[in-house]
Motif scaffolding. Sequence first.
Motif, mmCIF file in Angstrom:
data_model
loop_
_atom_site.group_PDB
_atom_site.id
_atom_site.type_symbol
_atom_site.label_atom_id
_atom_site.label_comp_id
_atom_site.label_asym_id
_atom_site.label_seq_id
_atom_site.Cartn_x
_atom_site.Cartn_y
_atom_site.Cartn_z
ATOM 1 N N ILE A 48 -45.697 18.866 -74.899
ATOM 2 C CA ILE A 48 -44.735 18.818 -75.740
ATOM 3 C C ILE A 48 -43.788 20.172 -75.623
ATOM 4 C CG2 ILE A 48 -43.925 19.283 -78.317
ATOM 5 C CD1 ILE A 48 -47.384 18.660 -78.387
ATOM 6 N N PHE A 49 -42.396 19.370 -75.153
ATOM 7 C CA PHE A 49 -41.229 20.317 -74.815
ATOM 8 C C PHE A 49 -40.307 20.600 -75.824
ATOM 9 C CE2 PHE A 49 -43.001 18.035 -71.106
ATOM 10 C CZ PHE A 49 -43.426 18.978 -70.252
ATOM 11 N N THR A 50 -40.086 21.898 -75.937
ATOM 12 C CA THR A 50 -38.932 22.222 -76.934
ATOM 13 C C THR A 50 -37.813 22.775 -76.210
ATOM 14 O OG1 THR A 50 -40.435 22.730 -78.629
ATOM 15 C CG2 THR A 50 -38.348 23.398 -79.272
ATOM 16 N N HIS A 51 -36.564 22.062 -76.311
ATOM 17 C CA HIS A 51 -35.382 22.563 -75.391
ATOM 18 C C HIS A 51 -34.344 23.171 -76.406
ATOM 19 C CE1 HIS A 51 -37.295 18.838 -73.795
ATOM 20 N NE2 HIS A 51 -36.705 19.229 -72.502
ATOM 21 N N PRO A 52 -33.658 24.216 -76.078
ATOM 22 C CA PRO A 52 -32.714 24.851 -76.844
ATOM 23 C C PRO A 52 -31.677 23.680 -77.235
ATOM 24 C CG PRO A 52 -32.845 26.028 -74.697
ATOM 25 C CD PRO A 52 -33.844 24.692 -74.776
ATOM 26 N N GLY A 53 -30.951 23.604 -78.289
ATOM 27 C CA GLY A 53 -29.832 22.470 -78.525
ATOM 28 C C GLY A 53 -28.628 23.170 -77.983
ATOM 29 N N PRO A 54 -27.352 22.461 -78.646
ATOM 30 C CA PRO A 54 -26.053 22.927 -78.236
ATOM 31 C C PRO A 54 -25.825 24.519 -78.448
ATOM 32 C CG PRO A 54 -26.013 21.041 -79.690
ATOM 33 C CD PRO A 54 -27.437 21.526 -79.557
ATOM 34 N N ASP A 55 -26.581 25.189 -79.114
ATOM 35 C CA ASP A 55 -26.240 26.625 -79.299
ATOM 36 C C ASP A 55 -27.042 27.354 -78.187
ATOM 37 O OD1 ASP A 55 -28.729 26.541 -80.023
ATOM 38 O OD2 ASP A 55 -28.852 27.633 -81.907
ATOM 39 N N GLY A 56 -27.790 26.738 -77.096
ATOM 40 C CA GLY A 56 -28.296 27.517 -76.288
ATOM 41 C C GLY A 56 -29.689 28.478 -76.623
ATOM 42 N N LYS A 57 -30.105 28.432 -77.762
ATOM 43 C CA LYS A 57 -30.947 29.445 -78.241
ATOM 44 C C LYS A 57 -32.276 28.457 -78.725
ATOM 45 C CE LYS A 57 -27.926 32.997 -79.598
ATOM 46 N NZ LYS A 57 -26.996 32.569 -79.689
ATOM 47 N N LEU A 58 -33.476 29.041 -78.613
ATOM 48 C CA LEU A 58 -34.578 28.312 -79.021
ATOM 49 C C LEU A 58 -34.955 28.877 -80.542
ATOM 50 C CD1 LEU A 58 -36.149 26.400 -77.426
ATOM 51 C CD2 LEU A 58 -37.675 28.491 -76.968
ATOM 52 N N ASP A 59 -35.646 28.056 -81.376
ATOM 53 C CA ASP A 59 -35.994 28.177 -82.779
ATOM 54 C C ASP A 59 -34.646 28.223 -83.804
ATOM 55 O OD1 ASP A 59 -38.883 28.426 -82.318
ATOM 56 O OD2 ASP A 59 -38.462 30.524 -81.546
ATOM 57 N N SER A 60 -33.787 27.267 -83.510
ATOM 58 C CA SER A 60 -32.813 27.129 -84.224
ATOM 59 C C SER A 60 -32.898 25.594 -84.800
ATOM 60 C CB SER A 60 -31.594 27.536 -83.820
ATOM 61 O OG SER A 60 -31.353 26.788 -82.453
#
Length: 232
Positions: free
Chosen positions: A115-127
């Motif tokens: 399971i991979f969690t990528h940062p979204g458009p804000d470039g930060k993880l856990d948002s």
Amino acid sequence: MIERLLPAASTSATEIDFLFSLIFWLVGFWFVLSEAIFFGLILRFRKREGRKAQYVTGELQSEKRWITVPHLLVLVCDVFIVFFAVRAWHQVKQDLPTAPTQQVVRVEGAQWAWIFTHPGPDGKLDSADDIRKVNELHVEVDRLYHFQLTSRDVLHSFSVPVFRLKQDAIPGRVITGWFQPTKTGEHDVQCAEICGIGHGLMPARIHIETSEQHAAWIAANSTVSVAAVAGR
Ligand SMILES: [Cu+2]
């Protein structure tokens, strides 16, 4: 040598490949030489009529040289291997380079998927705009990535052959590492630690994309729109 079989797509891959080649040629040289001497002597001193076998104790200086000289030469080869191995280990496992554009991805091993969690458009993880994918990791070429690796259940091992990267995933621990892709393409991600009956059924894929492709993928996959993040 290895690159002909498997592309090298990370900044540390060449260093690891060099080590593979170094060990292959050094060990190969001694293997071939010792086998040649071994079988050569067997043939040369094979049983012959009227010739008695000689009893060799190995105590004479001239006999001991057959052991000490190759032993010392092999030790010199070991010094070379250890030097380059420590250098590669430091670069890949102990060093954690940083860059202004670096990103963090989370990698979770589970029975039986990645399971991979990528940062979204804000470039930060856990948002709110994070992109979670099963068996699908998307990264941008030439960008430095830190990964946070963990496991949800048992031991797994995050293995990306084209990066020459392998790291155990341990439940209850978050292990940080890094990689920097150097070539675009789609490749295998494997589990390299027997983790149950479905171990062979967790082959994920890594997609190494150009920055335009990656931006398009983020825009298409994030639940929060790029405009909403920009306007925040
Ligand atoms: Cu596994």
